[in-house]
Design an enzyme around this catalytic site. Structure first.
Site, PDB file in Angstrom:
ATOM      1  N   LYS A 150     -28.902   2.816 -19.875  1.00 50.96           N
ATOM      2  CA  LYS A 150     -28.412   3.841 -18.932  1.00 50.96           C
ATOM      3  C   LYS A 150     -29.292   3.922 -17.681  1.00 50.96           C
ATOM      4  O   LYS A 150     -28.790   3.999 -16.566  1.00 50.96           O
ATOM      5  CB  LYS A 150     -28.377   5.215 -19.631  1.00 50.96           C
ATOM      6  CG  LYS A 150     -27.442   5.257 -20.834  1.00 50.96           C
ATOM      7  CD  LYS A 150     -27.540   6.567 -21.586  1.00 50.96           C
ATOM      8  CE  LYS A 150     -28.834   6.742 -22.350  1.00 50.96           C
ATOM      9  NZ  LYS A 150     -29.043   5.829 -23.481  1.00 50.96           N
ATOM     10  N   GLY A 156     -35.854   7.699 -23.200  1.00 53.66           N
ATOM     11  CA  GLY A 156     -36.720   6.789 -22.446  1.00 53.66           C
ATOM     12  C   GLY A 156     -35.801   5.864 -21.676  1.00 53.66           C
ATOM     13  O   GLY A 156     -35.143   5.019 -22.270  1.00 53.66           O
ATOM     14  N   GLN A 213     -29.461   9.561 -24.817  1.00 46.03           N
ATOM     15  CA  GLN A 213     -29.049   9.128 -26.150  1.00 46.03           C
ATOM     16  C   GLN A 213     -27.680   8.439 -26.064  1.00 46.03           C
ATOM     17  O   GLN A 213     -27.383   7.850 -25.036  1.00 46.03           O
ATOM     18  CB  GLN A 213     -29.038  10.302 -27.153  1.00 46.03           C
ATOM     19  CG  GLN A 213     -30.415  10.845 -27.495  1.00 46.03           C
ATOM     20  CD  GLN A 213     -30.999  11.769 -26.455  1.00 46.03           C
ATOM     21  OE1 GLN A 213     -30.360  12.737 -26.060  1.00 46.03           O
ATOM     22  NE2 GLN A 213     -32.198  11.510 -26.003  1.00 46.03           N
TER      23      GLN A 213
HETATM   24  P1  GDP Z   1     -31.675   3.637 -21.882  1.00 45.41           P
HETATM   25  O1  GDP Z   1     -32.407   4.603 -22.746  1.00 45.41           O
HETATM   26  O2  GDP Z   1     -30.199   3.610 -22.156  1.00 45.41           O
HETATM   27  O3  GDP Z   1     -31.956   3.825 -20.411  1.00 45.41           O
HETATM   28  O4  GDP Z   1     -32.224   2.193 -22.276  1.00 45.41           O
HETATM   29  P2  GDP Z   1     -33.773   1.790 -22.512  1.00 45.41           P
HETATM   30  O5  GDP Z   1     -34.441   1.720 -21.207  1.00 45.41           O
HETATM   31  O6  GDP Z   1     -34.379   2.628 -23.574  1.00 45.41           O
HETATM   32  O7  GDP Z   1     -33.594   0.367 -23.182  1.00 45.41           O
HETATM   33  C1  GDP Z   1     -32.965  -0.686 -22.519  1.00 45.41           C
HETATM   34  C2  GDP Z   1     -33.960  -1.851 -22.411  1.00 45.41           C
HETATM   35  O8  GDP Z   1     -33.261  -3.029 -22.063  1.00 45.41           O
HETATM   36  C3  GDP Z   1     -34.982  -1.649 -21.317  1.00 45.41           C
HETATM   37  O9  GDP Z   1     -36.176  -2.283 -21.711  1.00 45.41           O
HETATM   38  C4  GDP Z   1     -34.368  -2.364 -20.125  1.00 45.41           C
HETATM   39  O10 GDP Z   1     -35.341  -2.817 -19.191  1.00 45.41           O
HETATM   40  C5  GDP Z   1     -33.690  -3.520 -20.795  1.00 45.41           C
HETATM   41  N1  GDP Z   1     -32.460  -4.006 -20.165  1.00 45.41           N
HETATM   42  C6  GDP Z   1     -31.489  -3.289 -19.534  1.00 45.41           C
HETATM   43  N2  GDP Z   1     -30.472  -4.107 -19.182  1.00 45.41           N
HETATM   44  C7  GDP Z   1     -30.800  -5.333 -19.607  1.00 45.41           C
HETATM   45  C8  GDP Z   1     -30.135  -6.608 -19.569  1.00 45.41           C
HETATM   46  O11 GDP Z   1     -29.017  -6.755 -19.118  1.00 45.41           O
HETATM   47  N3  GDP Z   1     -30.808  -7.658 -20.143  1.00 45.41           N
HETATM   48  C9  GDP Z   1     -32.025  -7.536 -20.695  1.00 45.41           C
HETATM   49  N4  GDP Z   1     -32.580  -8.631 -21.226  1.00 45.41           N
HETATM   50  N5  GDP Z   1     -32.677  -6.369 -20.739  1.00 45.41           N
HETATM   51  C10 GDP Z   1     -32.070  -5.287 -20.221  1.00 45.41           C
HETATM   52  P1  IMO Z   2     -32.246   7.303 -24.783  1.00 42.46           P
HETATM   53  O1  IMO Z   2     -31.806   8.372 -23.803  1.00 42.46           O
HETATM   54  C1  IMO Z   2     -32.358   5.958 -28.918  1.00 42.46           C
HETATM   55  C2  IMO Z   2     -32.876   9.011 -31.999  1.00 42.46           C
HETATM   56  C3  IMO Z   2     -34.182   9.060 -32.770  1.00 42.46           C
HETATM   57  C4  IMO Z   2     -33.699   9.649 -34.084  1.00 42.46           C
HETATM   58  C5  IMO Z   2     -32.616  10.625 -33.650  1.00 42.46           C
HETATM   59  C6  IMO Z   2     -33.113  12.050 -33.508  1.00 42.46           C
HETATM   60  O2  IMO Z   2     -33.458   6.573 -24.376  1.00 42.46           O
HETATM   61  O3  IMO Z   2     -31.086   6.426 -25.126  1.00 42.46           O
HETATM   62  P2  IMO Z   2     -34.723  13.390 -31.881  1.00 42.46           P
HETATM   63  O4  IMO Z   2     -36.004  12.999 -31.231  1.00 42.46           O
HETATM   64  O5  IMO Z   2     -33.631  13.686 -30.920  1.00 42.46           O
HETATM   65  O6  IMO Z   2     -34.910  14.442 -32.916  1.00 42.46           O
HETATM   66  O7  IMO Z   2     -34.269  12.077 -32.710  1.00 42.46           O
HETATM   67  O8  IMO Z   2     -32.150  10.163 -32.385  1.00 42.46           O
HETATM   68  N1  IMO Z   2     -33.032   9.076 -30.536  1.00 42.46           N
HETATM   69  C7  IMO Z   2     -32.828   8.035 -29.711  1.00 42.46           C
HETATM   70  N2  IMO Z   2     -32.520   6.762 -29.979  1.00 42.46           N
HETATM   71  N3  IMO Z   2     -32.461   6.367 -27.639  1.00 42.46           N
HETATM   72  C8  IMO Z   2     -32.716   7.661 -27.349  1.00 42.46           C
HETATM   73  O9  IMO Z   2     -32.677   8.152 -26.087  1.00 42.46           O
HETATM   74  C9  IMO Z   2     -32.971   8.559 -28.411  1.00 42.46           C
HETATM   75  N4  IMO Z   2     -33.286   9.871 -28.485  1.00 42.46           N
HETATM   76  C10 IMO Z   2     -33.303  10.179 -29.787  1.00 42.46           C
HETATM   77  O10 IMO Z   2     -34.736   7.783 -32.915  1.00 42.46           O
HETATM   78  O11 IMO Z   2     -33.076   8.646 -34.855  1.00 42.46           O
HETATM   79 MG    MG Z   3     -34.004   4.647 -24.087  1.00 38.20          MG
END
Ligand code: GDP
Ligand code: IMO
Ligand code: MG
Length: 424
Positions: A18, A42, A224
């Site tokens: 996202k 995150g 999430q």
């Molecule tokens: P979010 O919580 O939905 O914003 O996603 P996160 O940042 O937690 O996890 C996504 C991970 O995948 C991050 O480390 C990004 O840098 C990485 N990422 C996002 N898009 C791509 C992609 O198209 N390819 C690869 N290899 N990594 C990506």
């Molecule tokens: P983003 O926005 C992935 C998961 C936790 C746990 C459950 C409940 O980065 O996509 P909590 O801390 O809310 O009590 O945890 O939800 N969880 C996530 N998993 N991405 C997240 O956020 C998450 N936020 C919570 O691992 O299983």
């Molecule tokens: Mg994340």
């Protein structure tokens, strides 16, 4: 003419990418607003060789001229918030000028974090796998009508209210036989609260109403994902907020008829972090290969993410619950070089085939797969390989929604915008 608010949210179990997509499309918007969740999120952004992880602050913060709004549905930990602000300021971002916080947003206290830890320890093997940021206890206090809101920070009886809430938490912690938060943690929290008060605090429902009436473009950023939603996720292994599109209405004060496009983000495969059912999970070398290739380790906790094949019944469910109008498919590059890919098209439940997400996903459910040819390599500057095109078309047909964005790497630049008119 009044504009509508677009929504972008996770269609799987979170971490779909996202942050990356919001950062890529933020220049199309004047306001980016987070509507739920808290520092359990995150969201990773990568550009000009630098990686940034955001927990509370919306992912439009690096785009000049964009207003970033923390909505009433978000829960804010002042300590984590302040750390985030400082690290952004160290990168030259003038956060104070571009950030607004709803006075209705609830605050996470150190004792909420302690309660989270005590509750998880008490659950033992049944633990949720929470990020332990105090999310569940803070939303419990919100719905229990005990919570402390950002607007309360400006009230004369603030310290009495903090003490009363803390005492209540200490009584609860004694039931768990767990120690309370330390004095030091309180001092850091109180200091962060004072800093938080210096930010611009608004009535986000009125702010957004006026912005939309003035024709400004607003994007709501989810945290999430759909399958972690408190109502429609894999309960009880979920988070404590409505992560779905309806959560953007309650989490920002926007009426449903003012929602515009709804973009669902999904990975070309599936991941999940924490406990709970995951029908297509790969507990083998293929799962490990995806984890390594995709660097599937949590952005907030560093935990290894569980990996598995794409789950179409779950994606279709997300399309239905959210009213998704377009999809963004992330991390297709991670599957580069795999000869055969598997995609779950149905589940077998008690001997019968179904393409619906059942009430109980925890046991007795067997994924039914279709094999698809893999592709050797992919990158955002060249033409998509035929097999990847075929994979995209198969998903669009299966869920009935066009894939308008394909992401082939973590960097901003590694993104393809597709013409999707024919699929609509
Ligand atoms: P979010 O919580 O939905 O914003 O996603 P996160 O940042 O937690 O996890 C996504 C991970 O995948 C991050 O480390 C990004 O840098 C990485 N990422 C996002 N898009 C791509 C992609 O198209 N390819 C690869 N290899 N990594 C990506
Ligand atoms: P983003 O926005 C992935 C998961 C936790 C746990 C459950 C409940 O980065 O996509 P909590 O801390 O809310 O009590 O945890 O939800 N969880 C996530 N998993 N991405 C997240 O956020 C998450 N936020 C919570 O691992 O299983
Ligand atoms: Mg994340």
């Amino acid at each position: 003419m009044a504009a509508r608010m677009d929504v972008l949210l996770g269609a799987q179990w979170g971490d779909e990418g996202k942050g990356k997509v919001v950062d890529v499309i933020a220049p199309r918007y004047e306001v980016i607003a987070r509507f739920q969740g808290g520092p359990n999120a995150g969201h990773t952004l990568l550009f000009e060789g630098h990686k940034h992880v955001l927990h509370t602050i919306p992912s439009g913060v690096f785009r000049q001229g964009t207003v970033n709004l923390v909505g009433n549905g978000v829960v804010v930990d002042p300590v984590i918030f302040l750390k985030e602000v400082r690290s952004l300021e160290a990168c030259g971002v003038n956060v104070r000028d571009c950030l607004l916080i709803s006075r209705r947003a609830h605050l996470i206290l150190p004792t909420h974090r302690a309660l989270d830890a005590a509750s998880e320890a008490d659950k033992g093997k049944q633990k949720i796998g929470s990020t332990l940021k105090g999310i569940g206890p803070t939303y419990m206090d919100k719905t229990g009508r005990n919570g402390l809101r950002v607007g309360d920070l400006f009230q004369a009886d603030l310290h009495d209210r903090i003490s009363a809430l803390k005492r209540k938490h200490e009584r609860l912690l004694s039931l768990y036989d767990a120690p309370g938060s330390t004095i030091e943690a309180d001092a850091e929290w109180l200091d962060a609260v004072e800093q938080l008060k210096r930010f611009r605090v608004v009535d986000c429902e009125h702010y957004l109403d006026e912005a939309l009436r003035a024709g400004k473009r607003v994007l709501a950023e989810g945290a999430q994902g759909t399958l972690l939603d408190i109502d429609f996720g894999t309960y009880p292994f979920v988070t404590s907020s409505n992560t779905i599109c309806a959560g953007a209405c309650t989490g920002l004060g926007i009426a449903p008829n003012r929602i515009g496009s709804i973009t669902g983000i999904f990975k070309a495969y599936c991941t999940r972090v924490g406990s709970g059912p995951f029908p297509t999970e790969l507990d083998d070398a293929t799962g490990e290969a995806i984890r390594q290739a995709g660097h599937e380790f949590g952005s907030t906790t560093g935990r290894a993410r569980r990996c598995g094949w794409l789950d179409l019944p779950a994606l279709r469910y997300a399309v239905m619950i959210n009213g998704i109008t377009e999809l963004a498919m992330m991390k297709a590059d991670v599957l580069n070089g795999m000869a055969t890919l598997r995609v779950c098209t149905h589940y077998r439940v008690n001997g019968s085939l179904t393409d619906r997400m059942p009430y109980d996903v925890s046991s007795g459910i067997e994924p039914v797969y279709r094999d698809m040819p893999g592709w050797v390599s992919s990158n955002a500057s060249g033409r998509l390989p035929a097999e990847l095109d075929q994979y995209i078309t198969m998903i669009e047909e299966a869920v009935g929604v066009p894939i308008s964005i394909v992401s082939l790497g973590p960097d901003r630049a590694e993104t393809i915008m597709r013409e999707t008119a024919s699929v609509r």
